[in-house]
Write an enzyme that holds these catalytic residues in place. Structure first.
Site, mmCIF file in Angstrom:
data_model
loop_
_atom_site.group_PDB
_atom_site.id
_atom_site.type_symbol
_atom_site.label_atom_id
_atom_site.label_comp_id
_atom_site.label_asym_id
_atom_site.label_seq_id
_atom_site.Cartn_x
_atom_site.Cartn_y
_atom_site.Cartn_z
ATOM 1 N N LYS A 13 0.830 -1.215 0.000
ATOM 2 C CA LYS A 13 0.000 0.000 0.000
ATOM 3 C C LYS A 13 0.858 1.257 0.000
ATOM 4 C CE LYS A 13 -2.074 -0.813 3.942
ATOM 5 N NZ LYS A 13 -1.361 -2.035 4.341
ATOM 6 N N ARG A 88 -8.568 1.545 9.328
ATOM 7 C CA ARG A 88 -8.241 0.185 9.769
ATOM 8 C C ARG A 88 -9.298 -0.423 10.662
ATOM 9 N NH1 ARG A 88 -2.101 1.189 9.094
ATOM 10 N NH2 ARG A 88 -1.276 -0.868 9.442
ATOM 11 N N ARG A 127 12.287 -7.003 5.161
ATOM 12 C CA ARG A 127 12.143 -5.574 4.869
ATOM 13 C C ARG A 127 12.973 -4.711 5.814
ATOM 14 N NH1 ARG A 127 6.229 -2.651 4.821
ATOM 15 N NH2 ARG A 127 6.242 -2.896 7.076
ATOM 16 N N ARG A 157 12.012 -2.198 11.245
ATOM 17 C CA ARG A 157 10.911 -1.743 12.083
ATOM 18 C C ARG A 157 10.654 -2.775 13.176
ATOM 19 N NH1 ARG A 157 6.006 0.145 8.163
ATOM 20 N NH2 ARG A 157 4.843 -0.775 9.906
ATOM 21 N N ARG A 168 0.117 -8.373 13.823
ATOM 22 C CA ARG A 168 -0.477 -7.423 12.865
ATOM 23 C C ARG A 168 -1.397 -8.138 11.889
ATOM 24 N NH1 ARG A 168 4.690 -5.078 10.494
ATOM 25 N NH2 ARG A 168 3.450 -3.602 9.308
HETATM 26 P P1 AMP Z 1 1.726 1.030 8.932
HETATM 27 O O1 AMP Z 1 2.949 1.806 8.640
HETATM 28 O O2 AMP Z 1 0.548 1.481 8.121
HETATM 29 O O3 AMP Z 1 1.949 -0.462 8.851
HETATM 30 O O4 AMP Z 1 1.339 1.343 10.443
HETATM 31 C C1 AMP Z 1 2.215 1.009 11.512
HETATM 32 C C2 AMP Z 1 1.464 0.966 12.823
HETATM 33 O O5 AMP Z 1 0.899 2.256 13.110
HETATM 34 C C3 AMP Z 1 0.280 0.011 12.861
HETATM 35 O O6 AMP Z 1 0.662 -1.330 13.128
HETATM 36 C C4 AMP Z 1 -0.535 0.625 13.997
HETATM 37 O O7 AMP Z 1 0.045 0.353 15.257
HETATM 38 C C5 AMP Z 1 -0.367 2.116 13.742
HETATM 39 N N1 AMP Z 1 -1.408 2.624 12.820
HETATM 40 C C6 AMP Z 1 -1.218 3.180 11.602
HETATM 41 N N2 AMP Z 1 -2.383 3.531 11.044
HETATM 42 C C7 AMP Z 1 -3.351 3.183 11.931
HETATM 43 C C8 AMP Z 1 -4.776 3.266 11.938
HETATM 44 N N3 AMP Z 1 -5.474 3.788 10.921
HETATM 45 N N4 AMP Z 1 -5.439 2.803 13.032
HETATM 46 C C9 AMP Z 1 -4.778 2.302 14.090
HETATM 47 N N5 AMP Z 1 -3.451 2.166 14.140
HETATM 48 C C10 AMP Z 1 -2.727 2.608 13.086
#
Ligand code: AMP
Length: 212
Positions: A13, A88, A127, A157, A168
């Site tokens: 994404k 989400r 990654r 990360r 996740r």
């Molecule tokens: P991402 O980079 O999109 O994988 O997001 C990393 C982490 O940020 C996720 O595993 C959540 O802990 C938090 N996060 C990001 N976007 C959201 C969202 N819309 N709702 C809740 N947690 C989020």
């Protein structure tokens, strides 16, 4: 155009969101990027979000709604935005819809990046991510300079460690996949994109769906 990107972690994404944003000349809004920057800078938002993020859990909906609101109100988002990982949970989908109604706008397209779980685990375990520009890399080691933006360093990360990845994926199944049904009910129609292929292949599938 407001375009929502859905899909499990590791589906691409972020990468495709960036390409689509450049192509459509609108900003990419990624709550994950905003939160990681806040954690890195030690802001109150970062302190609130860090523990949940490290575990692979979601941060609370009200925190996300605040980030969404600020990002959508920015002048740069007046022509549209690509929302990467921003929606989400179903309360977030509802919150975004009503926020957009207030602004006289709506979600125009929902793209679901479709990919098998074993491929996700394979991708995420290999990654690294730039701690400055947040671009993901595969087959490159932590500690290497990013080389793309000048001063970033590649890091693994915390939430790409195996336990957090499992968490996740479970969070995605339990809390995020119901968002697909929510959009199927309330619109717009969710369009599935096969997320396996080269960057260019996946991008052209997405562009085709968007009418480009
Ligand atoms: P991402 O980079 O999109 O994988 O997001 C990393 C982490 O940020 C996720 O595993 C959540 O802990 C938090 N996060 C990001 N976007 C959201 C969202 N819309 N709702 C809740 N947690 C989020």
């Amino acid at each position: 155009m407001i375009i929502v990107l859905l899909g499990p972690p590791g589906a691409g994404k972020g990468t495709q969101g960036e390409r689509l944003a450049a192509r459509l000349d609108v900003p990419k809004i990624a709550t994950g990027d905003v939160l990681r920057a806040a954690v890195r800078d030690g802001t109150p938002l970062g302190l609130e979000a860090k523990a949940a993020m490290d575990r692979g859990d979601l941060v609370p909906d009200d925190v996300i709604m605040g980030i969404m609101k600020e990002a959508l109100a920015a002048p740069s988002a007046a022509r549209g935005a690509i929302l990467d990982g921003v929606v989400r949970t179903t309360p977030q989908a509802e919150g975004l819809a009503s926020m957009l109604v207030d602004l006289g706008r709506q979600v125009d397209a929902v793209l679901l990046f479709d990919i098998a779980e074993d491929e996700l685990v394979r991708r995420l375990s290999g990654r690294t991510t730039c701690d400055a520009c947040q671009r993901p890399f595969f087959g490159r080691e932590p500690g290497e300079p990013c080389g793309t933006d000048g001063n970033g360093t590649l890091v693994r990360r915390k939430d790409d460690e195996p336990d957090a990845v499992r968490k996740r994926l479970q969070v995605y199944r339990d809390q995020t996949s119901p968002v697909i049904n929510w959009y199927e009910e309330h619109g717009p129609r969710v369009v599935r994109i096969d997320a396996i292929g080269t960057l260019e292949e996946v991008e052209s599938r997405a562009l085709l769906v968007l009418g480009y």
